[in-house]
Design an enzyme around this catalytic site. Sequence first.
Site, PDB file in Angstrom:
ATOM      1  N   GLY A  35      60.969   0.816  43.985  1.00  0.00           N
ATOM      2  CA  GLY A  35      60.442   2.115  43.561  1.00  0.00           C
ATOM      3  C   GLY A  35      61.513   3.183  43.467  1.00  0.00           C
ATOM      4  O   GLY A  35      62.619   3.029  44.009  1.00  0.00           O
ATOM      5  N   ASN A  36      61.219   4.232  42.763  1.00  0.00           N
ATOM      6  CA  ASN A  36      62.125   5.385  42.675  1.00  0.00           C
ATOM      7  C   ASN A  36      61.361   6.629  42.251  1.00  0.00           C
ATOM      8  O   ASN A  36      60.293   6.535  41.640  1.00  0.00           O
ATOM      9  CB  ASN A  36      63.334   5.118  41.756  1.00  0.00           C
ATOM     10  CG  ASN A  36      63.031   4.089  40.687  1.00  0.00           C
ATOM     11  OD1 ASN A  36      62.298   4.375  39.756  1.00  0.00           O
ATOM     12  ND2 ASN A  36      63.557   2.867  40.861  1.00  0.00           N
ATOM     13  N   THR A  51      69.730   4.322  44.896  1.00  0.00           N
ATOM     14  CA  THR A  51      69.429   2.908  44.671  1.00  0.00           C
ATOM     15  C   THR A  51      69.524   2.132  45.990  1.00  0.00           C
ATOM     16  O   THR A  51      70.317   2.479  46.887  1.00  0.00           O
ATOM     17  CB  THR A  51      70.394   2.296  43.630  1.00  0.00           C
ATOM     18  OG1 THR A  51      69.973   0.959  43.345  1.00  0.00           O
ATOM     19  CG2 THR A  51      71.847   2.266  44.100  1.00  0.00           C
ATOM     20  N   GLY A  52      68.681   1.112  46.087  1.00  0.00           N
ATOM     21  CA  GLY A  52      68.836   0.134  47.175  1.00  0.00           C
ATOM     22  C   GLY A  52      68.494   0.597  48.571  1.00  0.00           C
ATOM     23  O   GLY A  52      69.012   0.039  49.541  1.00  0.00           O
ATOM     24  N   SER A  83      68.945   2.738  40.128  1.00  0.00           N
ATOM     25  CA  SER A  83      69.351   1.902  38.988  1.00  0.00           C
ATOM     26  C   SER A  83      68.424   2.116  37.788  1.00  0.00           C
ATOM     27  O   SER A  83      68.730   1.701  36.684  1.00  0.00           O
ATOM     28  CB  SER A  83      69.333   0.429  39.408  1.00  0.00           C
ATOM     29  OG  SER A  83      68.021   0.082  39.822  1.00  0.00           O
ATOM     30  N   GLU A  84      67.275   2.749  38.032  1.00  0.00           N
ATOM     31  CA  GLU A  84      66.301   2.987  36.952  1.00  0.00           C
ATOM     32  C   GLU A  84      66.380   4.412  36.417  1.00  0.00           C
ATOM     33  O   GLU A  84      65.445   4.891  35.771  1.00  0.00           O
ATOM     34  CB  GLU A  84      64.880   2.723  37.468  1.00  0.00           C
ATOM     35  CG  GLU A  84      64.620   1.318  37.944  1.00  0.00           C
ATOM     36  CD  GLU A  84      64.437   0.341  36.803  1.00  0.00           C
ATOM     37  OE1 GLU A  84      64.874   0.625  35.675  1.00  0.00           O
ATOM     38  OE2 GLU A  84      63.850  -0.720  37.060  1.00  0.00           O
ATOM     39  N   HIS A 103      58.045   5.911  40.042  1.00  0.00           N
ATOM     40  CA  HIS A 103      57.935   4.494  39.681  1.00  0.00           C
ATOM     41  C   HIS A 103      57.638   3.693  40.941  1.00  0.00           C
ATOM     42  O   HIS A 103      58.307   3.870  41.965  1.00  0.00           O
ATOM     43  CB  HIS A 103      59.242   4.009  39.041  1.00  0.00           C
ATOM     44  CG  HIS A 103      59.348   2.514  38.942  1.00  0.00           C
ATOM     45  ND1 HIS A 103      58.371   1.744  38.347  1.00  0.00           N
ATOM     46  CD2 HIS A 103      60.301   1.649  39.369  1.00  0.00           C
ATOM     47  CE1 HIS A 103      58.723   0.469  38.424  1.00  0.00           C
ATOM     48  NE2 HIS A 103      59.886   0.388  39.051  1.00  0.00           N
ATOM     49  N   HIS A 105      55.462  -0.224  42.531  1.00  0.00           N
ATOM     50  CA  HIS A 105      54.940  -1.560  42.228  1.00  0.00           C
ATOM     51  C   HIS A 105      53.628  -1.769  42.992  1.00  0.00           C
ATOM     52  O   HIS A 105      53.524  -2.687  43.807  1.00  0.00           O
ATOM     53  CB  HIS A 105      55.941  -2.645  42.653  1.00  0.00           C
ATOM     54  CG  HIS A 105      57.314  -2.507  42.084  1.00  0.00           C
ATOM     55  ND1 HIS A 105      58.425  -3.111  42.644  1.00  0.00           N
ATOM     56  CD2 HIS A 105      57.777  -1.841  40.997  1.00  0.00           C
ATOM     57  CE1 HIS A 105      59.507  -2.830  41.929  1.00  0.00           C
ATOM     58  NE2 HIS A 105      59.146  -2.047  40.934  1.00  0.00           N
ATOM     59  N   HIS A 166      56.226  -6.050  35.893  1.00  0.00           N
ATOM     60  CA  HIS A 166      57.127  -5.254  36.715  1.00  0.00           C
ATOM     61  C   HIS A 166      56.392  -4.262  37.627  1.00  0.00           C
ATOM     62  O   HIS A 166      56.460  -4.383  38.845  1.00  0.00           O
ATOM     63  CB  HIS A 166      58.130  -4.543  35.784  1.00  0.00           C
ATOM     64  CG  HIS A 166      59.140  -3.708  36.484  1.00  0.00           C
ATOM     65  ND1 HIS A 166      60.235  -3.170  35.868  1.00  0.00           N
ATOM     66  CD2 HIS A 166      59.236  -3.277  37.756  1.00  0.00           C
ATOM     67  CE1 HIS A 166      60.950  -2.483  36.717  1.00  0.00           C
ATOM     68  NE2 HIS A 166      60.364  -2.530  37.880  1.00  0.00           N
TER      69      HIS A 166
HETATM   70  P1  13P Z   1      66.380   1.351  42.808  1.00  0.00           P
HETATM   71  O1  13P Z   1      66.441   1.140  44.298  1.00  0.00           O
HETATM   72  O2  13P Z   1      67.716   1.180  42.139  1.00  0.00           O
HETATM   73  O3  13P Z   1      65.759   2.697  42.485  1.00  0.00           O
HETATM   74  O4  13P Z   1      65.455   0.219  42.174  1.00  0.00           O
HETATM   75  C1  13P Z   1      64.231  -0.115  42.732  1.00  0.00           C
HETATM   76  C2  13P Z   1      63.270  -0.716  41.742  1.00  0.00           C
HETATM   77  O5  13P Z   1      62.108  -0.799  42.022  1.00  0.00           O
HETATM   78  C3  13P Z   1      63.719  -1.217  40.431  1.00  0.00           C
HETATM   79  O6  13P Z   1      62.611  -1.492  39.628  1.00  0.00           O
END
Ligand code: 13P
Length: 275
Positions: A35-36, A51-52, A83-84, A103, A105, A166
Amino acid sequence: IKGVTEMATEYEIKKQICEIGKRIYNRGMVASNDGNISVKLNDNEFLCTPTGVSKGFMTPEYICKVDAKGNVLQAYEGFKPSSEIKMHMRVYKERPDVNSVVHAHPVYATSFAIAGIPLTEPIMPEAVIALGCVPIAEYGTPSTEEIPDAVSKYLPYYDAVLLENHGALAFSDSLLNAYHKMESVEFYAQLLYQAKMLGGPKPLSEEQVQRLYEIRRKFGMKGKHPADLCPNAKAGKPSCHSCGGNCSCGTVSSTAANDAALIAEITKKVLASLS
Ligand code: 13P
């Protein structure tokens, strides 16, 4: 003083992003580091999650600042923007009314995205008013331009989309509203799934849907919605609630949508010049 106030505001927003991160994590809308979240400060400054990291355990210094192209403006050592970020930036670029993107899931919404079933059945009033329907943007490899490109065609017409195989993407005029949009998507998906398990939903009638659309218009609710834009409805045909997920909204009324976006942008600039 102005600079100090701006910094304080920015710090407050960073804290709010951490709070929303906790909520999406604690509600099981993301696993592990998924998520982001991002927030627009102005046309060239955006805050985003790094990220991460787990979005459930962030503190304000985790939050990065980027420009409109996603280049880093500020980040504490060891942190890089999501990363998104390109996906978030595409939403801001094409939707001047949007100030925050989330974002995640979530289990049910993502299950529909994996099964390739868009959320198009009008099953309860709140989902019809808040979302209309939620399409699926074609699969793209995370972190590439493929996801922004796939999402782009839905942006003029919806405030939430599923990402094929996704997850889900929601956006609105504020961080809280973008998060609420994500909650609404997941709740709608969960109800639809469970109703299917119970033998299939008994959808609202076209007339009931139109009355809900009327309420939405009366409320003057922000954002884009099939109630306002579905070209099928405008042409006197059934709206996208009835076209089995194959609504071609994205191709027919792009001129109207561009006009609406342009008017929104001009209004924003005029208001800014008055203040
Ligand atoms: P990031 O940690 O880079 O934001 O990515 C998480 C993610 O859910 C990619 O779809």
